[in-house]
Design a protein around this motif. Structure first.
Motif, PDB file in Angstrom:
ATOM      1  N   LEU A  12      -6.158   2.264  -6.589  1.00 17.22           N
ATOM      2  CA  LEU A  12      -6.148   1.417  -5.394  1.00 17.22           C
ATOM      3  C   LEU A  12      -6.911   0.119  -5.624  1.00 17.22           C
ATOM      4  CD1 LEU A  12      -6.545   3.948  -2.463  1.00 17.22           C
ATOM      5  CD2 LEU A  12      -4.598   2.487  -2.954  1.00 17.22           C
ATOM      6  N   TYR A  13      -8.031   0.201  -6.321  1.00 20.70           N
ATOM      7  CA  TYR A  13      -8.804  -1.010  -6.604  1.00 20.70           C
ATOM      8  C   TYR A  13      -7.946  -2.026  -7.359  1.00 20.70           C
ATOM      9  CZ  TYR A  13     -12.186  -4.191  -8.603  1.00 20.70           C
ATOM     10  OH  TYR A  13     -12.852  -5.319  -8.982  1.00 20.70           O
ATOM     11  N   PHE A  14      -7.303  -1.586  -8.429  1.00 18.80           N
ATOM     12  CA  PHE A  14      -6.518  -2.518  -9.235  1.00 18.80           C
ATOM     13  C   PHE A  14      -5.232  -2.949  -8.535  1.00 18.80           C
ATOM     14  CE2 PHE A  14      -9.264  -0.964 -12.620  1.00 18.80           C
ATOM     15  CZ  PHE A  14      -9.640  -2.173 -13.175  1.00 18.80           C
ATOM     16  N   PHE A  46       0.829  -1.202   0.000  1.00 16.70           N
ATOM     17  CA  PHE A  46       0.000   0.000   0.000  1.00 16.70           C
ATOM     18  C   PHE A  46       0.868   1.258   0.000  1.00 16.70           C
ATOM     19  CE2 PHE A  46      -2.618   3.183   2.193  1.00 16.70           C
ATOM     20  CZ  PHE A  46      -3.741   3.184   1.361  1.00 16.70           C
ATOM     21  N   ALA A  47       1.951   1.269   0.775  1.00 13.29           N
ATOM     22  CA  ALA A  47       2.853   2.431   0.827  1.00 13.29           C
ATOM     23  C   ALA A  47       3.517   2.657  -0.530  1.00 13.29           C
ATOM     24  CB  ALA A  47       3.907   2.236   1.906  1.00 13.29           C
ATOM     25  N   ARG A  48       3.951   1.565  -1.182  1.00 15.83           N
ATOM     26  CA  ARG A  48       4.566   1.717  -2.515  1.00 15.83           C
ATOM     27  C   ARG A  48       3.564   2.280  -3.509  1.00 15.83           C
ATOM     28  NH1 ARG A  48       6.872  -3.226  -0.994  1.00 15.83           N
ATOM     29  NH2 ARG A  48       5.269  -4.404  -2.086  1.00 15.83           N
ATOM     30  N   VAL A  49       2.318   1.829  -3.433  1.00 19.14           N
ATOM     31  CA  VAL A  49       1.282   2.308  -4.347  1.00 19.14           C
ATOM     32  C   VAL A  49       0.996   3.787  -4.110  1.00 19.14           C
ATOM     33  CG1 VAL A  49      -1.180   2.088  -4.879  1.00 19.14           C
ATOM     34  CG2 VAL A  49       0.240   0.060  -4.716  1.00 19.14           C
ATOM     35  N   MET A  50       0.950   4.198  -2.858  1.00 15.44           N
ATOM     36  CA  MET A  50       0.664   5.603  -2.558  1.00 15.44           C
ATOM     37  C   MET A  50       1.760   6.514  -3.117  1.00 15.44           C
ATOM     38  SD  MET A  50      -2.230   5.335  -1.390  1.00 15.44           S
ATOM     39  CE  MET A  50      -2.713   6.903  -0.794  1.00 15.44           C
ATOM     40  N   SER A  72      -6.172  -5.367  -5.831  1.00 15.04           N
ATOM     41  CA  SER A  72      -6.696  -6.604  -6.409  1.00 15.04           C
ATOM     42  C   SER A  72      -5.573  -7.520  -6.875  1.00 15.04           C
ATOM     43  CB  SER A  72      -7.604  -6.303  -7.596  1.00 15.04           C
ATOM     44  OG  SER A  72      -8.736  -5.601  -7.193  1.00 15.04           O
ATOM     45  N   PHE A  73      -4.501  -6.934  -7.377  1.00 19.57           N
ATOM     46  CA  PHE A  73      -3.414  -7.719  -7.943  1.00 19.57           C
ATOM     47  C   PHE A  73      -2.134  -7.647  -7.107  1.00 19.57           C
ATOM     48  CE2 PHE A  73      -6.123  -6.594 -11.573  1.00 19.57           C
ATOM     49  CZ  PHE A  73      -6.458  -7.875 -11.986  1.00 19.57           C
ATOM     50  N   MET A  74      -2.252  -7.372  -5.808  1.00 18.96           N
ATOM     51  CA  MET A  74      -1.049  -7.193  -5.003  1.00 18.96           C
ATOM     52  C   MET A  74      -0.253  -8.487  -4.850  1.00 18.96           C
ATOM     53  SD  MET A  74      -2.368  -6.464  -1.200  1.00 18.96           S
ATOM     54  CE  MET A  74      -3.726  -7.370  -0.542  1.00 18.96           C
ATOM     55  N   GLU A  75      -0.915  -9.641  -4.780  1.00 24.57           N
ATOM     56  CA  GLU A  75      -0.157 -10.885  -4.679  1.00 24.57           C
ATOM     57  C   GLU A  75       0.628 -11.151  -5.953  1.00 24.57           C
ATOM     58  OE1 GLU A  75      -1.181 -14.926  -3.263  1.00 24.57           O
ATOM     59  OE2 GLU A  75      -2.474 -13.766  -1.916  1.00 24.57           O
ATOM     60  N   ASP A  76       0.007 -10.885  -7.098  1.00 22.95           N
ATOM     61  CA  ASP A  76       0.711 -11.058  -8.372  1.00 22.95           C
ATOM     62  C   ASP A  76       1.878 -10.076  -8.492  1.00 22.95           C
ATOM     63  OD1 ASP A  76      -1.084 -13.051  -9.164  1.00 22.95           O
ATOM     64  OD2 ASP A  76      -2.480 -11.564  -9.973  1.00 22.95           O
ATOM     65  N   ILE A 110      -8.646  13.615  -9.171  1.00 20.10           N
ATOM     66  CA  ILE A 110      -7.653  13.000  -8.289  1.00 20.10           C
ATOM     67  C   ILE A 110      -8.289  11.840  -7.526  1.00 20.10           C
ATOM     68  CG2 ILE A 110      -6.209  13.378  -6.254  1.00 20.10           C
ATOM     69  CD1 ILE A 110      -5.819  16.279  -7.317  1.00 20.10           C
ATOM     70  N   ALA A 111      -9.475  12.053  -6.992  1.00 15.95           N
ATOM     71  CA  ALA A 111     -10.172  10.993  -6.247  1.00 15.95           C
ATOM     72  C   ALA A 111     -10.460   9.791  -7.150  1.00 15.95           C
ATOM     73  CB  ALA A 111     -11.470  11.534  -5.646  1.00 15.95           C
ATOM     74  N   ALA A 112     -10.891  10.046  -8.379  1.00 16.91           N
ATOM     75  CA  ALA A 112     -11.160   8.942  -9.313  1.00 16.91           C
ATOM     76  C   ALA A 112      -9.878   8.168  -9.621  1.00 16.91           C
ATOM     77  CB  ALA A 112     -11.775   9.482 -10.599  1.00 16.91           C
ATOM     78  N   GLY A 113      -8.780   8.883  -9.760  1.00 18.52           N
ATOM     79  CA  GLY A 113      -7.495   8.218  -9.992  1.00 18.52           C
ATOM     80  C   GLY A 113      -7.084   7.344  -8.819  1.00 18.52           C
ATOM     81  N   TYR A 114      -7.253   7.859  -7.600  1.00 12.40           N
ATOM     82  CA  TYR A 114      -6.906   7.086  -6.411  1.00 12.40           C
ATOM     83  C   TYR A 114      -7.797   5.847  -6.273  1.00 12.40           C
ATOM     84  CZ  TYR A 114      -3.370   9.885  -4.039  1.00 12.40           C
ATOM     85  OH  TYR A 114      -2.199  10.498  -3.685  1.00 12.40           O
ATOM     86  N   VAL A 115      -9.108   6.028  -6.422  1.00 12.14           N
ATOM     87  CA  VAL A 115     -10.031   4.898  -6.259  1.00 12.14           C
ATOM     88  C   VAL A 115      -9.746   3.811  -7.290  1.00 12.14           C
ATOM     89  CG1 VAL A 115     -12.462   4.214  -6.454  1.00 12.14           C
ATOM     90  CG2 VAL A 115     -11.839   6.233  -5.133  1.00 12.14           C
ATOM     91  N   THR A 116      -9.592   4.206  -8.542  1.00 15.93           N
ATOM     92  CA  THR A 116      -9.327   3.225  -9.594  1.00 15.93           C
ATOM     93  C   THR A 116      -7.976   2.551  -9.383  1.00 15.93           C
ATOM     94  OG1 THR A 116     -10.607   4.584 -11.130  1.00 15.93           O
ATOM     95  CG2 THR A 116      -9.173   2.910 -12.092  1.00 15.93           C
TER      96      THR A 116
END
Length: 153
Positions: A82-84, A47-51, A87-91, A74-80
């Motif tokens: 973060l979702y992806f 999560f920290a790397r993504v932020m 969703s794919f953090m294990e991969d 900005i909010a739409a960019g963050y929501v989209t």
């Protein structure tokens, strides 16, 4: 039973930033990468790397138009994003380990084998094993290439 510990060299801020955007670190950071992706806090670290990757979204404030529209973008960019990314953090963590010379499935194997309190020890054991056999060498893995270069298929 032998207790294993990771002698991990933590990357500096610039190398960590390179790592956060998907770069490969030098071999001396391999044990730290393994620990980073298998520690009990691996989700928070992802999560920290993504932020950090989302920081350029704030440049949308420079776009002309109403402030509400710019903040909505900005909010739409963050929501989209973060979702992806969640969703794919294990991969994504699997890909990072492969890029650093570890075999496929090692991060999941470590997380499934060890209780959160013992993960560092199990990760150290795997790091020591894979450092001895060389990056990408997995003696348990079959090679069906028949001695051919796998890239030539």
């Amino acid at each position: 039973m032998t207790r294993h510990t990771i002698e991990a060299v933590r990357p500096g801020p610039l190398r960590w930033l390179w790592y956060a955007v998907g770069g490969t670190l030098p071999d001396r950071y391999r044990p730290w990468v393994l620990w980073d992706l298998t520690a009990p806090t691996w989700v928070a670290r992802h999560f920290a790397r993504v932020m950090v990757l989302f920081l350029p979204l704030w440049l949308l404030l420079l776009v002309p138009g109403p402030l509400s529209l710019r903040l909505s973008m900005i909010a739409a960019g963050y929501v989209t994003g973060l979702y992806f990314s969640l969703s794919f953090m294990e991969d994504a963590s699997e890909r990072r380990l492969i890029k650093h010379g570890y075999p496929v499935g090692l991060n999941r194997r470590i997380r499934e084998e060890a209780a959160p309190a013992n993960r560092a020890e199990v990760a150290a054991m795997y790091a020591a094993y894979h450092d001895d056999s060389g990056p990408g060498d997995d003696p348990g893995r079959r090679d069906d290439s028949g001695g051919r270069d796998p890239r030539s298929r």
